[in-house]
Scaffold this motif. Structure first.
Motif, mmCIF file in Angstrom:
data_model
loop_
_atom_site.group_PDB
_atom_site.id
_atom_site.type_symbol
_atom_site.label_atom_id
_atom_site.label_comp_id
_atom_site.label_asym_id
_atom_site.label_seq_id
_atom_site.Cartn_x
_atom_site.Cartn_y
_atom_site.Cartn_z
ATOM 1 N N ALA A 269 0.834 -1.201 0.000
ATOM 2 C CA ALA A 269 0.000 0.000 0.000
ATOM 3 C C ALA A 269 0.869 1.252 0.000
ATOM 4 C CB ALA A 269 -0.935 -0.009 1.215
ATOM 5 N N ALA A 273 0.963 4.076 -2.983
ATOM 6 C CA ALA A 273 0.753 5.485 -2.649
ATOM 7 C C ALA A 273 1.961 6.328 -3.060
ATOM 8 C CB ALA A 273 0.496 5.626 -1.152
ATOM 9 N N CYS A 342 -2.830 1.930 6.386
ATOM 10 C CA CYS A 342 -2.103 2.192 5.146
ATOM 11 C C CYS A 342 -2.996 2.075 3.913
ATOM 12 C CB CYS A 342 -0.902 1.258 5.034
ATOM 13 S SG CYS A 342 0.397 1.609 6.237
ATOM 14 N N THR A 343 -3.899 1.104 3.894
ATOM 15 C CA THR A 343 -4.760 0.981 2.720
ATOM 16 C C THR A 343 -5.796 2.103 2.659
ATOM 17 O OG1 THR A 343 -6.196 -0.592 3.902
ATOM 18 C CG2 THR A 343 -4.459 -1.511 2.514
ATOM 19 N N THR A 346 -3.833 5.116 1.469
ATOM 20 C CA THR A 346 -3.498 4.958 0.057
ATOM 21 C C THR A 346 -4.660 5.382 -0.819
ATOM 22 O OG1 THR A 346 -1.880 3.211 0.425
ATOM 23 C CG2 THR A 346 -2.906 3.276 -1.742
ATOM 24 N N ALA A 375 -5.268 0.326 -6.010
ATOM 25 C CA ALA A 375 -5.449 0.596 -4.582
ATOM 26 C C ALA A 375 -6.706 -0.065 -4.042
ATOM 27 C CB ALA A 375 -5.506 2.103 -4.327
#
Length: 403
Positions: A269, A273, A342-343, A346, A375
């Protein structure tokens, strides 16, 4: 570096386009940093020129496999069997570098090096390790990991419908698996099935030429289009006892593999990003409106700084996550929190990257459209946001909210 300026003004040097704003990469050893940059060069020179073409066609660039093998990074954290035996931090760094250019290649590598090889490394017998790991490390043998089913995703711990029945010296497997990366061309697929006799989940090494095995490619995906996901159907597939993972006897054993690899998804991720941010920054410094680069406008700079803030927070989180893993202190909730955060971030970063690029943001040639789509897959696989949230919630409250 690029020079800007004109008229009577002396051209000035622009800062480098660098997504590692806090210079975390410079905390690595010289050898580790060299490996990071070696993988970056491979991705920039070998993968980036062809990735959009293959992504659009939904095909896999098999020609890169021998060159990827030459990097000697498969099974990066394992000891023996030809593996490099490097810290978990480097596994994350390499996942980020791959996803920074293409999340599909990072996913292919994660399935091979993490899920498939990891299942054998953690749960296989010594004979199984000797048979499979050296060839998989060299990418001479490709693996897949069959856990998810058409009707069973998040509920895999207790709801697998694929069955295994002991019969003489072997086992008979029946059922289906869905979304299995690498499945269409894998030499061996790790199949997780419920033992009909004791109700426990067990793992099996299913060879590609096994009678009764059928793999159908999943078409028309909007994300990770290079990854060859398959719908696997097992019709009375016979697997010898010698091909049962000897140390995989309950779902808790399966969870050991998932815990190890979930940190890698958080790193992917970050890479996705970072690729979107760096692409957007480069674009805004070149794209001119009203006679000026749009990077000089306040609203564009606000988007870029928001993106960089989230990216930097993500990077510091996954660095610490991998440090915990190297210290032997990684827990499910540590990995789950990083995967959730994090996802989510992102998603925000790729959205802003598309926004600052205007209409060009939806064109594949500028790369960000691919990051936006990919993503979405990273957001869902290896545990949804909701499931990983409940894992963390259970840890901090002491109460399980699972059904």
């Amino acid at each position: 570096m690029k020079m800007v300026g004109g008229g009577d003004h002396k051209p000035r040097e622009l800062p480098p386009i660098e997504g590692d704003f806090y210079h975390l990469g410079h905390t690595l050893t010289d050898d580790q940093r060299a490996l990071q940059l070696k993988v970056r060069t491979f991705m920039e020179n070998e993968v980036k020129p062809l990735v959009n073409r293959y992504w659009l066609k939904g095909e896999f660039p098999f020609e890169i496999i021998p060159r990827l093998a030459e990097l000697n990074v498969c099974g990066v954290t394992y000891e023996g069997y030809g593996c490099p035996h490097l810290p978990f931090l480097m596994e994350g760094i390499l996942a980020m570098e791959m996803a920074r250019v293409d999340a599909s290649i990072a996913t292919f590598f994660g399935v091979q090096s993490g899920l498939a090889m990891g299942s054998i490394y953690l749960l296989g017998s010594e004979a199984q390790k000797q048979e499979w790991l050296p060839r998989m490390q060299k990418l001479q043998t490709i693996g897949a990991f069959g856990l998810t089913e058409p009707e069973v995703g998040s509920g895999a711990a207790g709801g697998l419908t694929t069955t295994a029945k002991r019969q003489g010296d072997g086992w008979v497997l029946n059922g289906q698996k869905k979304w299995i990366g690498n499945a269409t061309f894998a030499d061996v697929i790790i199949i997780w099935a419920k033992d009909l006799d004791d109700g426990q989940v067990k793992g099996f090494l299913l060879r590609k030429d096994t009678p009764g095995l059928d793999v159908e490619k999943i078409e028309d995906k909007m994300a990770l289009r290079i990854v060859q996901n398959g719908l696997i159907t097992l019709r009375s597939c016979v697997v010898q006892e010698s091909d049962r993972l000897q140390n995989a006897n309950t779902f808790k054993d399966t969870a050991k593999v998932l815990r190890m690899t979930r940190a890698g998804v958080a790193w992917e991720a970050v890479g996705c990003a970072r690729g979107a941010y760096e692409s957007a920054l480069a674009y805004t410094r070149q794209r001119k409106q009203f006679g000026r680069p749009i990077a000089s406008f306040q609203l564009i700079q606000n988007h870029l700084v928001e993106m960089l803030s989230n990216l930097t927070a993500m990077q510091t989180m996954v660095f610490r996550l991998s440090q915990l893993q190297d210290e032997g202190k990684l827990t499910d909730e540590h990995a789950s929190l990083a995967k959730v955060f994090c996802t989510l971030r992102t998603r925000d970063i790729v959205s802003r990257a598309r926004e600052v690029m205007g209409g060009n943001g939806i064109l594949l040639q500028y790369d960000v459209a691919r990051f936006v789509a990919d993503a979405e897959a990273i957001y869902s696989y290896e545990g949804t946001k909701e499931i990983n949230t409940l894992i963390v919630g259970r840890s901090i409250t002491g109460s399980s909210a699972f059904v």
